[in-house]
Motif scaffolding. Sequence first.
Motif, mmCIF file in Angstrom:
data_model
loop_
_atom_site.group_PDB
_atom_site.id
_atom_site.type_symbol
_atom_site.label_atom_id
_atom_site.label_comp_id
_atom_site.label_asym_id
_atom_site.label_seq_id
_atom_site.Cartn_x
_atom_site.Cartn_y
_atom_site.Cartn_z
ATOM 1 N N ASN A 35 0.807 -1.213 0.000
ATOM 2 C CA ASN A 35 0.000 0.000 0.000
ATOM 3 C C ASN A 35 0.843 1.268 0.000
ATOM 4 O O ASN A 35 2.045 1.248 0.247
ATOM 5 N N HIS A 36 0.141 2.382 -0.224
ATOM 6 C CA HIS A 36 0.746 3.703 -0.299
ATOM 7 C C HIS A 36 0.808 4.389 1.065
ATOM 8 O O HIS A 36 -0.078 4.232 1.898
ATOM 9 N N SER A 37 1.835 5.191 1.251
ATOM 10 C CA SER A 37 1.909 6.155 2.350
ATOM 11 C C SER A 37 2.797 7.307 1.886
ATOM 12 O O SER A 37 3.796 7.094 1.198
ATOM 13 N N CYS A 38 2.420 8.527 2.274
ATOM 14 C CA CYS A 38 3.274 9.695 2.007
ATOM 15 C C CYS A 38 4.392 9.771 3.053
ATOM 16 O O CYS A 38 5.220 10.676 3.015
ATOM 17 N N CYS A 39 4.392 8.828 3.975
ATOM 18 C CA CYS A 39 5.425 8.682 4.989
ATOM 19 C C CYS A 39 5.837 7.205 4.983
ATOM 20 O O CYS A 39 5.584 6.476 5.942
ATOM 21 N N PRO A 40 6.437 6.757 3.879
ATOM 22 C CA PRO A 40 6.694 5.327 3.692
ATOM 23 C C PRO A 40 7.777 4.787 4.629
ATOM 24 O O PRO A 40 8.609 5.546 5.138
ATOM 25 N N ASN A 41 7.760 3.463 4.811
ATOM 26 C CA ASN A 41 8.846 2.843 5.565
ATOM 27 C C ASN A 41 9.771 2.039 4.649
ATOM 28 O O ASN A 41 10.761 1.487 5.103
ATOM 29 N N VAL A 75 3.748 8.340 -5.134
ATOM 30 C CA VAL A 75 3.967 9.653 -5.747
ATOM 31 C C VAL A 75 5.291 10.249 -5.266
ATOM 32 O O VAL A 75 5.892 9.774 -4.302
ATOM 33 N N ASP A 76 5.696 11.307 -5.914
ATOM 34 C CA ASP A 76 6.910 12.038 -5.552
ATOM 35 C C ASP A 76 6.705 12.698 -4.189
ATOM 36 O O ASP A 76 5.825 13.543 -4.019
ATOM 37 N N LEU A 77 7.523 12.337 -3.226
ATOM 38 C CA LEU A 77 7.359 12.846 -1.864
ATOM 39 C C LEU A 77 7.778 14.300 -1.696
ATOM 40 O O LEU A 77 7.501 14.902 -0.664
ATOM 41 N N THR A 78 8.406 14.874 -2.700
ATOM 42 C CA THR A 78 8.794 16.279 -2.594
ATOM 43 C C THR A 78 7.651 17.216 -2.982
ATOM 44 O O THR A 78 7.761 18.429 -2.810
ATOM 45 N N LEU A 79 6.556 16.655 -3.505
ATOM 46 C CA LEU A 79 5.402 17.485 -3.864
ATOM 47 C C LEU A 79 4.717 18.003 -2.609
ATOM 48 O O LEU A 79 4.734 17.360 -1.558
ATOM 49 N N GLU A 80 4.088 19.162 -2.736
ATOM 50 C CA GLU A 80 3.284 19.701 -1.635
ATOM 51 C C GLU A 80 2.085 18.786 -1.410
ATOM 52 O O GLU A 80 1.676 18.043 -2.299
ATOM 53 N N GLU A 81 1.498 18.860 -0.223
ATOM 54 C CA GLU A 81 0.402 17.978 0.152
ATOM 55 C C GLU A 81 -0.731 17.986 -0.870
ATOM 56 O O GLU A 81 -1.224 16.925 -1.272
ATOM 57 N N MET A 82 -1.178 19.149 -1.296
ATOM 58 C CA MET A 82 -2.295 19.220 -2.235
ATOM 59 C C MET A 82 -1.942 18.569 -3.576
ATOM 60 O O MET A 82 -2.783 17.932 -4.202
ATOM 61 N N GLU A 83 -0.697 18.728 -4.020
ATOM 62 C CA GLU A 83 -0.259 18.113 -5.272
ATOM 63 C C GLU A 83 -0.207 16.588 -5.140
ATOM 64 O O GLU A 83 -0.627 15.871 -6.057
ATOM 65 N N ARG A 84 0.307 16.107 -4.003
ATOM 66 C CA ARG A 84 0.345 14.659 -3.771
ATOM 67 C C ARG A 84 -1.067 14.080 -3.783
ATOM 68 O O ARG A 84 -1.336 13.069 -4.429
ATOM 69 N N LYS A 85 -1.984 14.754 -3.059
ATOM 70 C CA LYS A 85 -3.361 14.267 -2.981
ATOM 71 C C LYS A 85 -4.034 14.265 -4.347
ATOM 72 O O LYS A 85 -4.761 13.336 -4.691
ATOM 73 N N ALA A 86 -3.796 15.306 -5.143
ATOM 74 C CA ALA A 86 -4.391 15.382 -6.479
ATOM 75 C C ALA A 86 -3.867 14.247 -7.362
ATOM 76 O O ALA A 86 -4.638 13.608 -8.092
ATOM 77 N N HIS A 95 -8.661 8.575 -2.592
ATOM 78 C CA HIS A 95 -9.221 9.846 -2.135
ATOM 79 C C HIS A 95 -10.112 9.582 -0.936
ATOM 80 O O HIS A 95 -11.055 8.808 -1.058
ATOM 81 N N PRO A 96 -9.845 10.142 0.192
ATOM 82 C CA PRO A 96 -8.662 10.946 0.492
ATOM 83 C C PRO A 96 -7.491 10.059 0.891
ATOM 84 O O PRO A 96 -7.679 8.891 1.212
ATOM 85 N N CYS A 97 -6.309 10.641 0.878
ATOM 86 C CA CYS A 97 -5.135 9.947 1.400
ATOM 87 C C CYS A 97 -5.222 10.049 2.918
ATOM 88 O O CYS A 97 -5.289 11.147 3.465
ATOM 89 N N ASP A 98 -5.225 8.913 3.582
ATOM 90 C CA ASP A 98 -5.360 8.928 5.036
ATOM 91 C C ASP A 98 -4.090 8.470 5.751
ATOM 92 O O ASP A 98 -4.140 8.004 6.886
ATOM 93 N N CYS A 99 -2.958 8.611 5.070
ATOM 94 C CA CYS A 99 -1.697 8.226 5.704
ATOM 95 C C CYS A 99 -1.384 9.200 6.846
ATOM 96 O O CYS A 99 -1.987 10.269 6.959
ATOM 97 N N ILE A 100 -0.435 8.845 7.673
ATOM 98 C CA ILE A 100 -0.106 9.642 8.850
ATOM 99 C C ILE A 100 0.370 11.055 8.475
ATOM 100 O O ILE A 100 0.062 12.018 9.161
#
Length: 108
Positions: A35-41, A75-86, A95-100
């Motif tokens: 699965n996806h996370s904007c805070c991956p391990n 997605v690219d983790l350097t993107l701003e939150e709104m760009e990552r979510k889009a 939608h929505p991204c519910d990662c930490i």
Amino acid sequence: ARSTLRKFQYNNFSIFDELHNSYAAGVYPWAATVNHSCCPNVLVRFATAQGEVPILEFVSCKEIQPGDEICHSYVDLTLEEMERKAELKEKYGIHPCDCIRCSSSSAE
């Protein structure tokens, strides 16, 4: 045919060279279950050898405890939150991204 194409688009992995240029796409069924996370391990990398099929590897980028879910970023983790979510919504139907990182009040 559309269903098959959509599954490929959502579950393939762009294969990158050492300069992070995408030069191919591959299907790695076991990896598509992560699965996806904007805070991956874990991070994705490819072991490549001349003339050989690239081998997808997950490499830990933080301590992982027994029972922790393995997650990487779609997605690219350097993107701003709104760009990552889009991008997550548009490319992966998330939608929505519910990662930490996205659900944290201190996020960006």
